[in-house]
Write a protein that holds these residues in place. Structure first.
Motif, PDB file in Angstrom:
ATOM      1  N   SER A 101       0.841  -1.195   0.000  1.00  0.00           N
ATOM      2  CA  SER A 101       0.000   0.000   0.000  1.00  0.00           C
ATOM      3  C   SER A 101       0.873   1.241   0.000  1.00  0.00           C
ATOM      4  CB  SER A 101      -0.928   0.011   1.213  1.00  0.00           C
ATOM      5  OG  SER A 101      -0.224   0.387   2.386  1.00  0.00           O
ATOM      6  N   SER A 113       0.965   3.482   2.052  1.00  0.00           N
ATOM      7  CA  SER A 113       1.475   3.768   3.394  1.00  0.00           C
ATOM      8  C   SER A 113       2.847   3.148   3.637  1.00  0.00           C
ATOM      9  CB  SER A 113       0.488   3.267   4.449  1.00  0.00           C
ATOM     10  OG  SER A 113       0.388   1.849   4.412  1.00  0.00           O
ATOM     11  N   HIS A 114       3.227   2.184   2.795  1.00  0.00           N
ATOM     12  CA  HIS A 114       4.545   1.541   2.942  1.00  0.00           C
ATOM     13  C   HIS A 114       5.660   2.312   2.229  1.00  0.00           C
ATOM     14  CE1 HIS A 114       1.966  -2.330   3.210  1.00  0.00           C
ATOM     15  NE2 HIS A 114       2.370  -2.025   4.432  1.00  0.00           N
TER      16      HIS A 114
END
Length: 234
Positions: free
Chosen positions: A40, A42-43
């Motif tokens: 994602s 967010s990574h």
């Protein structure tokens, strides 16, 4: 003994009641040292930081993507990768830190034939040559063979990529052959080395991987007591 048809032509062995396999789900896989979870956005920041610890650029030599000039450039790639269904991208999470330290994917998935490939394997220095790296590959194998009943699992790489070839052999893949002039990437030729594990190979390889990954195979400093090859040989 080779089977023949009514015309006397050699034919392959029967695969009784074959109906294909389910598609590979984009869901988490939980391991002893790491988790393999859907990639994602967010990574992106943590992955870019982890990859940036390798300062020579060698990490990207044999990859179809990279190197990335900035975190924003890498985030843009992750944003696109997140929407892909083939390849199906995952982040490898170090459970000790809860940080992503690598990426891998399933690709060229053919559930009707029970065939899938692992690729886009990008391991940061924090992941390279660690039990986590083996654990992640074990989890991905376990999904296709144990959970879904696939017949063939493939690993392909640039034939000049010696570390990737060694990794495939260490993990139990069998060398199938060389596809000459298979691709053009980054403006250069790629001869592709093909490796595979078949469902009939998996029980032996699974047992070796699980034995190597047990806590008792590592001393108090985290060093292995026995090599994976020694378990494979047994």
């Amino acid at each position: 003994m080779t089977r023949v048809n009514e015309l006397g032509q050699p034919i392959g062995a029967p695969v009784p009641d074959w109906t294909g396999c389910a598609p590979i789900p984009h869901t988490p896989m939980r391991g002893r040292t790491c988790d393999v979870v859907p990639l994602s956005l967010s990574h992106a920041a943590d992955l870019h930081a982890a990859f940036s610890a390798e300062t020579t650029g060698a990490l990207w030599t044999y990859m179809p993507t990279g190197p990335f000039a900035s975190e924003a450039d890498y985030a843009a790639w992750v944003n696109r990768a997140c929407t892909s269904t083939d390849p199906l991208f995952f982040a490898i999470i170090d459970t000790a830190t809860d940080k992503p330290v690598g990426v891998a994917s399933y690709l060229r998935m053919q559930p009707e034939h029970g065939v899938a490939e692992v690729g886009y394997i990008t391991f940061s220095p924090a992941l390279q040559r660690t039990p986590m790296a083996t654990d992640a590959m074990y989890l991905m194998m376990k999904r296709v063979f144990d959970e879904l009943g696939y017949r063939r699992y493939e690993w392909k790489c640039d034939a000049l990529n010696a570390p990737s070839r060694r990794a495939a052999e260490r993990l139990g893949f069998t060398y199938d052959g060389l596809f000459r002039q298979a691709l053009v990437y980054k403006g250069r030729n790629r001869d592709t080395a093909w490796f595979s594990i078949l469902d009939q190979d998996w029980p032996r390889i699974k047992a070796a991987l699980e034995s190597w990954l047990t806590l008792t195979n590592f001393d108090e400093t985290g060093h292995q007591k026995r090599t994976l090859q020694s378990f494979m040989a047994k």
